[in-house]
Design an enzyme around this catalytic site. Structure first.
Site, PDB file in Angstrom:
ATOM      1  N   ASN A 162       0.790  -1.223  -0.022  1.00  0.00           N
ATOM      2  CA  ASN A 162       0.051   0.114   0.047  1.00  0.00           C
ATOM      3  C   ASN A 162       0.842   1.208  -0.034  1.00  0.00           C
ATOM      4  O   ASN A 162       0.366   2.269  -0.287  1.00  0.00           O
ATOM      5  CB  ASN A 162      -0.970  -0.258   1.285  1.00  0.00           C
ATOM      6  CG  ASN A 162      -1.582   1.321   1.290  1.00  0.00           C
ATOM      7  OD1 ASN A 162      -2.350   1.508   0.949  1.00  0.00           O
ATOM      8  ND2 ASN A 162      -1.067   1.978   2.458  1.00  0.00           N
ATOM      9  N   ILE A 179      -9.803   9.351  -2.982  1.00  0.00           N
ATOM     10  CA  ILE A 179      -9.981   8.831  -1.721  1.00  0.00           C
ATOM     11  C   ILE A 179      -9.805   9.664  -0.714  1.00  0.00           C
ATOM     12  O   ILE A 179      -8.597  10.306  -0.756  1.00  0.00           O
ATOM     13  CB  ILE A 179      -9.267   7.415  -1.164  1.00  0.00           C
ATOM     14  CG1 ILE A 179      -9.453   6.356  -2.398  1.00  0.00           C
ATOM     15  CG2 ILE A 179      -9.488   6.774  -0.181  1.00  0.00           C
ATOM     16  CD1 ILE A 179     -10.944   6.187  -2.733  1.00  0.00           C
ATOM     17  N   TYR A 238       3.727   9.138 -11.489  1.00  0.00           N
ATOM     18  CA  TYR A 238       2.843   8.539 -10.522  1.00  0.00           C
ATOM     19  C   TYR A 238       1.966   7.688 -11.434  1.00  0.00           C
ATOM     20  O   TYR A 238       1.762   6.305 -11.127  1.00  0.00           O
ATOM     21  CB  TYR A 238       2.098   9.429 -10.025  1.00  0.00           C
ATOM     22  CG  TYR A 238       1.064   9.060  -8.993  1.00  0.00           C
ATOM     23  CD1 TYR A 238       1.412   8.450  -7.667  1.00  0.00           C
ATOM     24  CD2 TYR A 238      -0.213   8.780  -9.208  1.00  0.00           C
ATOM     25  CE1 TYR A 238       0.514   7.701  -6.703  1.00  0.00           C
ATOM     26  CE2 TYR A 238      -1.414   8.039  -8.396  1.00  0.00           C
ATOM     27  CZ  TYR A 238      -0.944   7.586  -7.021  1.00  0.00           C
ATOM     28  OH  TYR A 238      -1.683   7.113  -6.219  1.00  0.00           O
TER      29      TYR A 238
HETATM   30  P1  NAP Z   1      -1.401   8.625   2.544  1.00  0.00           P
HETATM   31  O1  NAP Z   1      -2.277   8.821   3.560  1.00  0.00           O
HETATM   32  O2  NAP Z   1      -0.271  10.070   2.283  1.00  0.00           O
HETATM   33  O3  NAP Z   1      -0.386   7.429   3.276  1.00  0.00           O
HETATM   34  C1  NAP Z   1       0.867   7.214   2.461  1.00  0.00           C
HETATM   35  C2  NAP Z   1       1.730   6.006   3.343  1.00  0.00           C
HETATM   36  O4  NAP Z   1       2.674   5.331   2.595  1.00  0.00           O
HETATM   37  C3  NAP Z   1       1.804   6.531   4.576  1.00  0.00           C
HETATM   38  O5  NAP Z   1       1.714   5.637   5.729  1.00  0.00           O
HETATM   39  C4  NAP Z   1       3.316   6.478   4.339  1.00  0.00           C
HETATM   40  O6  NAP Z   1       4.459   6.203   5.830  1.00  0.00           O
HETATM   41  C5  NAP Z   1       3.592   5.412   3.553  1.00  0.00           C
HETATM   42  N1  NAP Z   1       5.049   5.660   2.710  1.00  0.00           N
HETATM   43  C6  NAP Z   1       5.338   6.387   1.683  1.00  0.00           C
HETATM   44  N2  NAP Z   1       6.564   6.226   1.471  1.00  0.00           N
HETATM   45  C7  NAP Z   1       7.105   5.081   1.948  1.00  0.00           C
HETATM   46  C8  NAP Z   1       8.137   4.264   1.981  1.00  0.00           C
HETATM   47  N3  NAP Z   1       9.348   4.731   1.238  1.00  0.00           N
HETATM   48  N4  NAP Z   1       8.434   3.299   2.630  1.00  0.00           N
HETATM   49  C9  NAP Z   1       7.253   2.866   3.442  1.00  0.00           C
HETATM   50  N5  NAP Z   1       6.069   3.518   3.594  1.00  0.00           N
HETATM   51  C10 NAP Z   1       6.046   4.609   2.913  1.00  0.00           C
HETATM   52  O7  NAP Z   1      -1.840   8.038   1.434  1.00  0.00           O
HETATM   53  P2  NAP Z   1      -2.864   7.093   1.030  1.00  0.00           P
HETATM   54  O8  NAP Z   1      -3.891   7.816   0.367  1.00  0.00           O
HETATM   55  O9  NAP Z   1      -3.449   6.205   2.344  1.00  0.00           O
HETATM   56  O10 NAP Z   1      -2.318   6.092   0.067  1.00  0.00           O
HETATM   57  C11 NAP Z   1      -2.072   4.745   0.012  1.00  0.00           C
HETATM   58  C12 NAP Z   1      -1.873   3.971  -1.186  1.00  0.00           C
HETATM   59  O11 NAP Z   1      -3.211   4.436  -2.045  1.00  0.00           O
HETATM   60  C13 NAP Z   1      -0.802   4.543  -2.139  1.00  0.00           C
HETATM   61  O12 NAP Z   1      -0.143   3.648  -2.791  1.00  0.00           O
HETATM   62  C14 NAP Z   1      -1.381   5.665  -3.091  1.00  0.00           C
HETATM   63  O13 NAP Z   1      -0.871   5.812  -4.041  1.00  0.00           O
HETATM   64  C15 NAP Z   1      -2.732   4.861  -3.227  1.00  0.00           C
HETATM   65  N6  NAP Z   1      -4.074   5.628  -3.928  1.00  0.00           N
HETATM   66  C16 NAP Z   1      -4.340   6.731  -3.040  1.00  0.00           C
HETATM   67  C17 NAP Z   1      -5.364   7.380  -3.656  1.00  0.00           C
HETATM   68  C18 NAP Z   1      -6.224   8.451  -3.012  1.00  0.00           C
HETATM   69  O14 NAP Z   1      -6.846   9.198  -3.491  1.00  0.00           O
HETATM   70  N7  NAP Z   1      -5.962   8.908  -1.641  1.00  0.00           N
HETATM   71  C19 NAP Z   1      -6.043   7.066  -4.877  1.00  0.00           C
HETATM   72  C20 NAP Z   1      -5.572   6.302  -5.601  1.00  0.00           C
HETATM   73  C21 NAP Z   1      -4.297   5.318  -5.079  1.00  0.00           C
HETATM   74  P3  NAP Z   1       5.441   7.223   6.370  1.00  0.00           P
HETATM   75  O15 NAP Z   1       4.373   8.544   6.607  1.00  0.00           O
HETATM   76  O16 NAP Z   1       5.529   6.597   7.631  1.00  0.00           O
HETATM   77  O17 NAP Z   1       6.721   7.364   5.268  1.00  0.00           O
END
Ligand code: NAP
Length: 244
Positions: free
Chosen positions: A87, A185, A152
């Site tokens: 994730n 999201i 991305y």
């Molecule tokens: P978020 O709230 O910004 O959380 C991102 C998470 O990824 C954080 O826990 C962060 O941990 C972790 N992370 C980032 N770089 C990392 C690394 N190098 N190693 C380990 N952990 C790392 O984002 P989210 O929206 O929950 O996103 C989760 C996933 O869903 C992502 O893959 C994102 O691309 C995907 N996604 C999100 C959306 C959306 O609209 N939100 C849409 C499509 C896909 P730390 O802070 O501890 O580094």
């Protein structure tokens, strides 16, 4: 014995919601984080205080050695590893002309190579047990491409290709590999968008709202369950009808 899951990037957002759901369902949960030690520890403490089996593991998913260590420690602590949720992810917006090589590499390293790293480290133990479930979080932008998000979109499209290839490779070993492609999201990842930008975006989503982290977590949990035993190599879009 309880099943064990690693959720990468579980310090906040979709990963945190997923870790909470798995803990509530009785799994041993590894909350992986990279930078957000405080949020990961807080989440872990609150789940442990409710009697759930949860630990934190710091690892930058882009770093092979750190990922390998995280998987070894998980196996040492819980004895087996049943589910991997890839994730962890970071976003980057900008014209291609404003996307430096270092930005491009960073997005690919975390969002795509991170998935490769984690799969490579967990697969041997899953193959030896002839079972396992891997769920990779892609994005609808990996399916249709986002303007001003070349790196991305490329990384998330790569996750879909990796998912399909690995599903074919691991099916004979009883391991399923699927991807989820979320739409918009409500998490920190979109906190850079202004209210106007969000309102405009939401007006183009057929269901007329953003999705929640809990809705993605529910789909991840489903794909990890026995109910999804015959599903592999698929990309589940959860986007309110934005991509049909
Ligand atoms: P978020 O709230 O910004 O959380 C991102 C998470 O990824 C954080 O826990 C962060 O941990 C972790 N992370 C980032 N770089 C990392 C690394 N190098 N190693 C380990 N952990 C790392 O984002 P989210 O929206 O929950 O996103 C989760 C996933 O869903 C992502 O893959 C994102 O691309 C995907 N996604 C999100 C959306 C959306 O609209 N939100 C849409 C499509 C896909 P730390 O802070 O501890 O580094």
């Amino acid at each position: 014995m309880n099943r064990t899951v690693i959720v990468t990037g579980a310090s906040k957002g979709i990963g945190a919601a997923t870790a909470i759901l798995f803990a509530q369902k009785g799994y041993n949960v590894v909350i992986n984080y990279n930078e957000s030690f405080e949020s990961a520890s807080l989440l872990c403490r609150s789940l442990v205080s409710n009697g759930y089996s949860v630990i934190t593991q710091k690892a930058n998913v882009a770093n092979r050695l750190e990922v390998d260590l995280m998987v070894k420690e998980t196996l040492y602590k819980f004895g087996s590893l049943d589910i991997l949720v890839n994730n962890a992810g970071i976003a980057f917006s900008g014209l291609i002309t404003d996307t430096d090589e270092v930005d491009f590499d960073r997005i690919i390293d975390v969002n795509l190579k991170g998935v490769y790293n984690c799969c490579k480290s967990v697969v041997p133990s899953m193959v030896s047990r002839q079972s396992g479930k891997i769920i990779n979080i892609s994005s609808m932008w990996g399916q249709v491409g986002a303007s001003c998000e070349v790196a991305y979109s490329a990384a998330k499209a790569g996750v879909i290709g990796l998912t399909k290839a690995l599903a074919k490779e691991l099916a004979p070993s009883g391991i399923t590999v699927n991807a989820i492609a979320p739409g918009l999201i409500e998490t920190n990842m979109n906190s850079n968008l202004s209210i106007e930008e969000l309102t405009d975006f939401v007006s183009t989503i057929p269901l007329g709202r953003m999705g929640s982290a809990d809705e993605i977590a529910a789909a991840i949990e489903f794909l990890s369950s026995d109910k999804a035993d015959y599903i592999t190599g698929q990309v589940l879009g959860i986007n309110g009808g934005f991509v049909i």
